[in-house]
Every structure is written in C-alpha cells, then in structure tokens.
Design a protein around this motif. Structure first.
Motif, PDB file in Angstrom:
ATOM      1  N   UNK A 173       0.840  -1.201   0.000  1.00 20.20           N
ATOM      2  CA  UNK A 173       0.000   0.000   0.000  1.00 20.20           C
ATOM      3  C   UNK A 173       0.876   1.253   0.000  1.00 20.20           C
ATOM      4  N   UNK A 174       1.923   1.230   0.808  1.00 19.81           N
ATOM      5  CA  UNK A 174       2.842   2.369   0.864  1.00 19.81           C
ATOM      6  C   UNK A 174       3.579   2.536  -0.467  1.00 19.81           C
ATOM      7  N   UNK A 175       4.089   1.432  -1.018  1.00 18.42           N
ATOM      8  CA  UNK A 175       4.815   1.509  -2.283  1.00 18.42           C
ATOM      9  C   UNK A 175       3.906   1.993  -3.410  1.00 18.42           C
ATOM     10  N   UNK A 176       2.629   1.645  -3.330  1.00 18.41           N
ATOM     11  CA  UNK A 176       1.690   2.130  -4.339  1.00 18.41           C
ATOM     12  C   UNK A 176       1.569   3.641  -4.305  1.00 18.41           C
ATOM     13  N   UNK A 221      11.412  -5.022  -3.858  1.00 17.76           N
ATOM     14  CA  UNK A 221      10.686  -3.744  -3.913  1.00 17.76           C
ATOM     15  C   UNK A 221      10.575  -3.273  -5.362  1.00 17.76           C
ATOM     16  N   UNK A 222      11.656  -3.401  -6.112  1.00 23.51           N
ATOM     17  CA  UNK A 222      11.639  -2.987  -7.516  1.00 23.51           C
ATOM     18  C   UNK A 222      10.594  -3.761  -8.311  1.00 23.51           C
ATOM     19  N   UNK A 223      10.512  -5.069  -8.067  1.00 24.68           N
ATOM     20  CA  UNK A 223       9.529  -5.895  -8.791  1.00 24.68           C
ATOM     21  C   UNK A 223       8.099  -5.471  -8.456  1.00 24.68           C
ATOM     22  N   UNK A 224       7.838  -5.154  -7.189  1.00 21.64           N
ATOM     23  CA  UNK A 224       6.493  -4.692  -6.811  1.00 21.64           C
ATOM     24  C   UNK A 224       6.159  -3.399  -7.553  1.00 21.64           C
ATOM     25  N   UNK A 225       7.107  -2.442  -7.592  1.00 25.50           N
ATOM     26  CA  UNK A 225       6.866  -1.160  -8.270  1.00 25.50           C
ATOM     27  C   UNK A 225       6.619  -1.377  -9.765  1.00 25.50           C
ATOM     28  N   UNK A 226       7.364  -2.322 -10.333  1.00 26.51           N
ATOM     29  CA  UNK A 226       7.217  -2.597 -11.769  1.00 26.51           C
ATOM     30  C   UNK A 226       5.952  -3.398 -12.071  1.00 26.51           C
ATOM     31  N   UNK A 227       5.782  -4.533 -11.403  1.00 23.38           N
ATOM     32  CA  UNK A 227       4.712  -5.467 -11.752  1.00 23.38           C
ATOM     33  C   UNK A 227       3.341  -5.020 -11.243  1.00 23.38           C
ATOM     34  N   UNK A 228       3.285  -4.493 -10.034  1.00 21.81           N
ATOM     35  CA  UNK A 228       1.991  -4.150  -9.442  1.00 21.81           C
ATOM     36  C   UNK A 228       1.551  -2.720  -9.741  1.00 21.81           C
ATOM     37  N   UNK A 229       2.530  -1.821  -9.963  1.00 21.70           N
ATOM     38  CA  UNK A 229       2.150  -0.411 -10.089  1.00 21.70           C
ATOM     39  C   UNK A 229       2.631   0.246 -11.378  1.00 21.70           C
ATOM     40  N   UNK A 230       3.246  -0.517 -12.260  1.00 20.64           N
ATOM     41  CA  UNK A 230       3.553  -0.037 -13.595  1.00 20.64           C
ATOM     42  C   UNK A 230       4.640   1.000 -13.710  1.00 20.64           C
ATOM     43  N   UNK A 231       5.579   1.024 -12.773  1.00 22.56           N
ATOM     44  CA  UNK A 231       6.708   1.958 -12.897  1.00 22.56           C
ATOM     45  C   UNK A 231       7.687   1.399 -13.923  1.00 22.56           C
ATOM     46  N   UNK A 232       8.136   2.235 -14.834  1.00 24.23           N
ATOM     47  CA  UNK A 232       9.035   1.785 -15.904  1.00 24.23           C
ATOM     48  C   UNK A 232      10.337   1.250 -15.312  1.00 24.23           C
ATOM     49  N   UNK A 233      10.708   0.010 -15.643  1.00 28.39           N
ATOM     50  CA  UNK A 233      11.925  -0.580 -15.071  1.00 28.39           C
ATOM     51  C   UNK A 233      13.192   0.162 -15.470  1.00 28.39           C
ATOM     52  N   UNK A 234      13.146   0.826 -16.632  1.00 28.53           N
ATOM     53  CA  UNK A 234      14.347   1.551 -17.087  1.00 28.53           C
ATOM     54  C   UNK A 234      14.689   2.717 -16.164  1.00 28.53           C
TER      55      UNK A 234
END
Length: 287
Positions: A173-176, A221-234
């Motif tokens: 929830x926080x990372x979102x 944490x990076x995977x959650x930001x990428x997979x769950x919230x759509x932050x660009x991995x680049x």
C-alpha cells in the motif's frame, strides 16, 4: 574821571578773561573728540592687523595644499606614463584574463540557476510524497532532502517480516503511494537500496549473507513497483548495501532496527539536469 577810567580797565580785563575761558572749553572738547577718533582708529587698525594675520595663515595653508596637489598630479601623470608603456602582448593577455573571468561568472550563474530549478523541483516532489504518505508513522517512513537528492527511508519492520524478502501487504500500500508520485515525475530516476544490520545470517537461510539479503530485498521492492504499479523498469536501479552504511550503532536493538531499512533515492536524470542548465542559458538576465 580817574575812577571812570579805572572801572573801564577792570571791565575790559574781565571781558577778556571770559573769552579765553570759552575758547579753552571749545579746544578741550575738540581734543576729547580727537582722542576718541584716535582710539576708534586704533581699534580698527588692530582688527585689520589680526585679519591680515589670519588671511596670511590661510594663504600659506592653501599654498601648502596646492604644492601637495601639484606633487600628486605629477605622480599621477608619471603613473599614466608607466601604464601607457604596456606592451601589446601585455594588453592582449589582460583582455584574455578579463574574458576568462566573464566566462567563469557566466558558468557560475548558469549552475546557480540550474541548482535553483533543481531545488524547486525537489521541493515539489517532497511535498507530493509527504502529501500521500502523511498518515504514516515517522518511525516507519521518512522523506528528506540531502544535497539536492530526495530520500525515502522505509523501515524493514514495515516492508518485510523478520529474515524475509517477501514484501508485506501493508508495505505494498505504501509503495503504491510512492509509485503514484514518481510515475508523474518522468524526469526523475531512482535507486532502491537495501540495508541490513550487522547480525550474521542464520544457517539454513535461503541467502548467503547480508549482501544477498540487502540485494534481494531491493529487487523485491523494484519488482512490486514494476509489476503491481507499472513503474518503468528503465527508471529504476536495485542495489544492496549490506550492513556497511549504518545510520545508527549496531550495539543496541534500537540501532539495529534503524539500520534495517530500504531507501529509495530519487534524483533528476543527468541529461535533465543539463537541460536545466541549457534552459538557464536562455534566460535574458544571463545572456
């Protein structure tokens, strides 16, 4: 007859005596007037003599000042003569030095303008993050700016269970919320750093040491930001710092708890920073 002549003689003598006394008084009055005029003239003469002495002193002082000014003027003339003896090469070197100073001043102003722009952007980013995270305990999450870089520190107590690399539901929830902010800031990149305390990894764990643990937590944490919230991995970098960048002493349980953390470092892209400098060059105040 004799008596008549005697009385006549006595009268003539008396008449003659009266005329002489009157003239004497007149002469005495004139003498007094002359003395008064003389005294007045003497006073005026003394005043004139004093004024002359004062004027003479002033004239001598002005003459001395004039002599000093003449000497200074001659010295300036001599200095000007020395300046005019500069060689052509010397004059060219002087002009080059002045041009170099102007270029340095311009560069400094460009950098100051870019830093000001960067600080303004960072301030807006911090306000956005604090706005979405404002209801969280400061011991679990903290947003700060140090040397132009925005840091989001999240305690492992919030992110992970003890000895685990799996992100908790509350942490998601926080990372979102963090993802919502950074996704709207495409000109920023960020690095997720994992940090541990100095305790050794227990035998039988799925990771070798604190290096492994810190890296695995960062990548989680990076995977959650990428997979769950759509932050660009680049835009993201995962990094493990192990136990080697502590913020407190590992001699106490409280210190160890502070050292077990994940830090998100948000910073403008390098090319974006130079873009700010180029924009600053277009400022009429600089040009």
């Amino acid at each position: 007859m004799k008596k008549i002549l005697l009385f006549g003689a006595v009268g003539a003598i008396l008449l003659s005596s009266c005329v002489s006394s009157k003239k004497y008084s007149e002469l005495e009055a004139k003498q007094k007037e002359t003395e008064d005029l003389l005294n007045s003239a003497t006073v005026k003469l003394n005043s004139c003599l004093e004024e002359k002495a004062s004027t003479t002193a002033q004239m001598n002082a002005l003459k001395e000042q004039n002599d000093v000014l003449r000497a200074n003027n001659q010295e300036l003339i001599n200095n000007m003569g020395n300046l005019t003896t500069l060689t052509t090469k010397g004059a060219e070197n002087l002009e080059k030095s002045l041009e170099s100073l102007r270029e340095k001043d311009l560069t400094i102003r460009k950098l100051q303008d870019a830093v000001t722009r960067r600080d303004s952007v960072n301030l807006a980013l911090v306000q956005s993050l604090k706005g979405v995270l404002g209801n969280l305990d400061d011991e679990d999450i903290n947003v700060s700016v140090e040397k132009g870089v925005v840091y989001v520190n999240i305690s492992d107590k919030l992110l992970f269970a003890s000895g685990s690399t799996r992100v908790t539901n509350r942490a998601k929830e926080v990372l979102g919320k963090v993802a919502t902010v950074v996704k709207n800031k495409p000109d920023f990149e960020f690095m997720v750093e994992g940090h541990t305390d100095s305790d050794k990894v227990k035998s039988g764990a799925s990771f070798k040491d604190n290096w492994d643990l810190s890296v695995l937590r960062a990548t989680a944490v990076v995977r959650i930001l990428q997979d769950d919230f759509g932050v660009a991995p680049a835009r993201m970098t995962a990094a493990g710092r192990g136990e080697y960048v502590p913020v407190a002493s590992n001699d106490s349980s409280d210190g160890k708890a502070k050292n077990r953390r994940t830090r998100i470092v948000v910073l403008p892209k390098i090319d974006q920073f130079y873009s700010m400098i180029e924009e600053g060059m277009k400022d009429p105040k600089i040009n």
